[in-house]
Design an enzyme around this catalytic site. Structure first.
Site, PDB file in Angstrom:
ATOM      1  NE  ARG A 310     -11.064   5.107 -12.305  1.00  0.00           N
ATOM      2  CZ  ARG A 310     -11.263   6.225 -11.620  1.00  0.00           C
ATOM      3  NH1 ARG A 310     -10.830   7.363 -12.056  1.00  0.00           N
ATOM      4  NH2 ARG A 310     -11.910   6.201 -10.464  1.00  0.00           N
ATOM      5  CG  HIS A 314      -6.628   7.753 -10.516  1.00  0.00           C
ATOM      6  ND1 HIS A 314      -6.506   8.132 -11.831  1.00  0.00           N
ATOM      7  CD2 HIS A 314      -5.515   8.214  -9.890  1.00  0.00           C
ATOM      8  CE1 HIS A 314      -5.372   8.807 -11.990  1.00  0.00           C
ATOM      9  NE2 HIS A 314      -4.751   8.864 -10.831  1.00  0.00           N
ATOM     10  CE1 TYR A 323     -14.151   8.006  -8.109  1.00  0.00           C
ATOM     11  CE2 TYR A 323     -12.664   8.185  -6.218  1.00  0.00           C
ATOM     12  CZ  TYR A 323     -12.927   7.734  -7.500  1.00  0.00           C
ATOM     13  OH  TYR A 323     -11.974   6.996  -8.177  1.00  0.00           O
TER      14      TYR A 323
END
Lengths: 425, 384
Positions: A310, A314, A323
């Site tokens: 990805r 998100h 992160y």
């Protein structure tokens, strides 16, 4: 594409993946929980990151009919999906939609698998399968209507043969399994019915349509996914479990979901599993075609783990810099599915400047249609709140609807109650 | 007693539904070769085959989730949950998927699912085998919820539930499985609608509203109270969502008093919904506060204690006595009433220790609202 019994099994491919060193280190546990797997020779692949085509004995038979027209179509669909994705993020920033989960980086996994489907197959997806929806013929603006908050489903699922997106991340794997069981029940109880489960071994003839369930690496931890695979395997249901392992469940790396490569779980349920390079559109197409053929011929379910990444957040509400490292993202950028396929097609002479321009023109037209199709869409009228709660008349909902209508009638003519309440504050 | 058992009536209903519509499929744990742990599906797999009567792996979310997929495909799945406490693993599928699919898809996808759940206690069972989870489902829009009280309704309402294009949670009180009654295959076109309540015993003084196995409890109480000169009307609610507001309020408007009896916990229970609605719509007709006789707000106790959890004849009679002013009300109700009516005439039932049980009636003006006060003395309704 072979239409008769194919002795090759995709377990062979998953075995190859199991011995892949990069996979092992990526799932090595606490030592490095943020590193992610990169596709390599251990994961089924036919197009290398530099665009070169290499032979693959398991997958090549499923690509024999791929002609230049299909190659260009795959490329155009991936390009359009990427453009719709970028446009949708922009529309979110402009306030035209409330939220958007970008698919950037997952174009090959989605376009390749969706192109393996027949019109009579059915799709139960998660919430990021925008490219699957586009290949199923769903208009881009319809794709966005849910994210604008005006409907629960942007399209007629029976017309598109694709269920609306599912936010509960594992539930749809069970729906897909149940739909597939429904196909078996029809086959067994219909005219000339034949045993659907526990019956004779497959003769290689496709007798049913099939179902594909899309889900992510995060969903594999959900009990529903485990139950779906148990049910599907024991019933030999014609379903394909297509897992896009995009390495991240919001901020959680795949290593937090599983100690082993996800594909290895297939063996425990008693079904074939294949780990495929999810950024290689032809490898995905081939693997999905083989799995669908197995499903339609009575061979039961298959787990496909499409290893991808990805590239974006998100959702538009997420900040991935909190992160993951830019080095991680850069490593995957070198494996970009669209660039890779473009390089491959240029090498073949299938994609030249004129064809590239034609694809971009298509993207521009789709983007323009998307903007005009979604921008300024009016809110639904209040009556929609009470519609379709039940299929048959229901006294409670009817009474509450009538009471709310009387309440709204108390306001000035033609005014919406909400506006009136705003005015009262 | 002759006739068909409650379980046999369900079996008859299922057999008829399977025969009437090839889209009907049964699925659940142990329902095939075994015929279900309560034998409700006895012999059905043998008659209709393993693709119409399907044994599933032991996973309730899996059962409901695959049933959703079957409904997507156009089948009419009838799910058996083996015991009430086992439905919770399927809660997500029921609440987030089954209940919402029709609305989510703008009416394009229907969920004609029936979820049969053996329910409630009184059979000395192990933990998780005596639950009354109806309120969870009644609270969920998109579901219909019914609870049957006799073999005839078991047969007819199950067929109605299966024929319904909406999902139906179908509660089968375990205590009733071996109760017998006359059962016929009714014409669904002329049978009472599934959502309609039924007055099973007419009466004048108090309305007792209940469902499932406690219809029998209420009828026993009504018989005992009749000996005492009290006329109790017993209403079998039958459908909990939607519930028959018209039938209940019509009854309460006549009697002026309401007792709701159920086995599930009181807090947030279905009785609360009924009492609130009756209070909102029949306030001026009430002679006493509506009252609930329910299970306590505790985990269902071990078998040797369950008689303290279950409403029984004596607790129902006590509840009726309370709304008649013949027994003290719950102290909380008394405190609130006393504060509200301080210095004013006190409606019957609102005063502690049955203050109006001297046989007089009192009309109290309170902010312009007349509270009809009725007292019963020696079994005679004195005034209205």
């Amino acid at each position: 594409m072979p239409s008769t019994t194919d002795p090759r099994t995709l377990q062979d491919l998953s075995r190859a993946g199991r011995h892949d060193a990069s996979v092992d280190s990526a799932h090595g546990g606490a030592r490095d929980r943020t590193s992610t797997a990169t596709p390599s020779g251990g994961t089924a692949q036919v197009i290398a990151p530099d665009g070169s085509r290499h032979a693959h004995p398991e997958l090549d038979p499923w690509l024999e009919d791929v002609d230049d027209a299909l190659l260009r179509q795959l490329y155009t669909d991936m390009a359009v999906a990427r453009r719709v994705d970028a446009e949708s993020t922009a529309l979110q920033r402009q306030g035209q939609i409330g939220l958007w989960p970008p698919l950037l980086g997952q174009e090959a996994a989605q376009v390749g698998s969706a192109h393996a489907l027949r019109g009579d197959d059915f799709v139960f997806s998660s919430y990021r399968e925008h490219a699957v929806a586009l290949v199923r013929g769903i208009a881009p603006a319809d794709l966005l209507r849910v994210w604008r908050g005006v409907v629960g489903s942007g399209w007629d699922p029976y017309a598109a043969r694709m269920a609306p997106m599912q936010v509960i991340i594992g539930a749809q794997t069970l729906h897909a399994t149940g739909y597939a069981v429904g196909l078996l029940v029809e086959r067994a109880t219909g005219p000339g019915g034949s045993p659907a489960w526990g019956g004779p071994p497959s003769d290689g003839v496709e007798r049913t349509s099939a179902v594909v369930s899309y889900f992510g690496d995060g969903a594999t931890s959900q009990g529903d996914v485990h139950e779906a695979m148990t049910f599907a395997a024991t019933w030999s249901a014609p379903v394909v479990f297509f897992c896009q392992n995009n390495q991240w469940a919001i901020s959680e790396p795949v290593a937090l979901q599983s100690k082993v490569p996800l594909v290895e779980r297939a063996r425990g349920y008693g079904m074939p599993g294949v780990r495929v390079d999810g950024n290689d559109v032809l490898a995905v197409l081939a693997a999905t075609r083989q799995a669908l053929h197995r499903a339609r011929t009575g061979g039961g379910p298959t787990l496909i783990e499409a290893v991808t990444y990805r590239m974006g957040p998100h959702t538009t509400a997420d900040d991935p810099t909190r992160y993951r490292t830019s080095a991680d993202v850069d490593a995957w950028r070198a494996l970009d599915p669209v660039d890779r396929f473009a390089a491959h097609l240029r090498g073949l002479g299938v994609l030249d400047d004129a064809a590239e321009q034609a694809a971009q023109d298509t993207c521009d037209a789709v983007a323009a249609a998307l903007r005009s199709g979604i921008s300024g869409t009016p809110d639904p009228s209040w009556e929609a709140v009470f519609e379709h709660v039940y299929a048959e008349p229901h006294a409670t909902v009817a009474a509450e609807r009538d009471a709310y209508a009387r309440y709204l009638d108390g306001f000035a003519d033609g005014a919406d109650g909400a506006e009136q309440r705003e005015g009262r504050r | 007693m002759s006739g068909t058992t409650f379980a046999g009536a369900l079996n008859t209903g299922l057999r008829r539904a399977l025969a009437d519509d090839e889209k009907v499929v049964l699925l659940g744990e142990d329902i095939g070769r075994l015929g279900g742990v309560f034998r409700v599906t006895d012999r059905l797999q043998r008659e209709f085959g393993p693709y119409r009567v399907i044994d599933t792996p032991l996973a309730e979310s899996g059962i409901l989730g695959t049933a959703v997929g079957m409904a997507w495909r156009g089948l009419r799945p009838v799910v058996e949950i083996q015991f009430d406490g086992f439905v919770q693993p399927a809660f997500d599928q029921i609440v987030n998927q089954v209940a919402k699919m029709h609305a989510r898809t703008g009416g394009r996808v229907r969920m004609p699912l029936t979820v049969r759940i053996p329910v409630a206690g009184g059979i000395g069972a192990a933990e998780h085998h005596s639950e009354s989870p109806e309120a969870y489902f009644v609270h969920t829009a998109g579901l219909r919820v019914v609870s049957v009280s006799n073999p005839q309704d078991a047969c007819t309402m199950l067929r109605q539930a299966i024929a319904c294009d909406d999902p139906v949670i179908f509660f089968e009180p375990k205590r009733l499985y071996h109760v017998k009654g006359e059962v016929e295959l009714e014409d669904l076109a002329t049978a009472a609608p599934m959502s309609a309540a039924r007055v099973v015993r007419p009466g004048d003084d108090v309305s007792v509203v209940t469902w499932g196995s406690h219809v029998a409890t209420a009828l026993d109480a009504a018989e005992a109270l009749a000996d005492d000169g009290v006329s109790v009307e017993v209403v079998d609610l039958r459908s909990l969502s939607p519930w028959d507001v018209e039938a209940v309020t019509a009854s309460v408007r006549r009697t002026g008093r309401l007792v709701v009896v159920h086995e599930g916990a009181r807090q947030g229970g279905v009785g609360a919904e009924i009492c609130a609605t009756v209070t909102e719509t029949c306030f001026a007709d009430l002679a006493a506060p509506p009252l609930r006789v329910t299970g306590h707000d505790v985990p269902y106790p071990p078998a040797k204690l369950e008689r303290h959890q279950l409403p029984d004849l004596d607790r129902v009679c006590h509840g009726v006595d309370q709304v008649l002013g013949r027994a003290p009300l719950d102290p909380r109700a008394v405190a609130v009433s006393a504060a509200t009516h301080q210095g004013q005439g006190s409606p019957a039932g609102a005063a502690p220790s049955g203050a109006t049980s001297d046989g007089t009636a009192a009309d109290a003006e309170d902010d312009g609202v007349t509270h009809r006060a009725v007292a019963v003395h020696d079994g005679q309704e004195v005034a209205a």
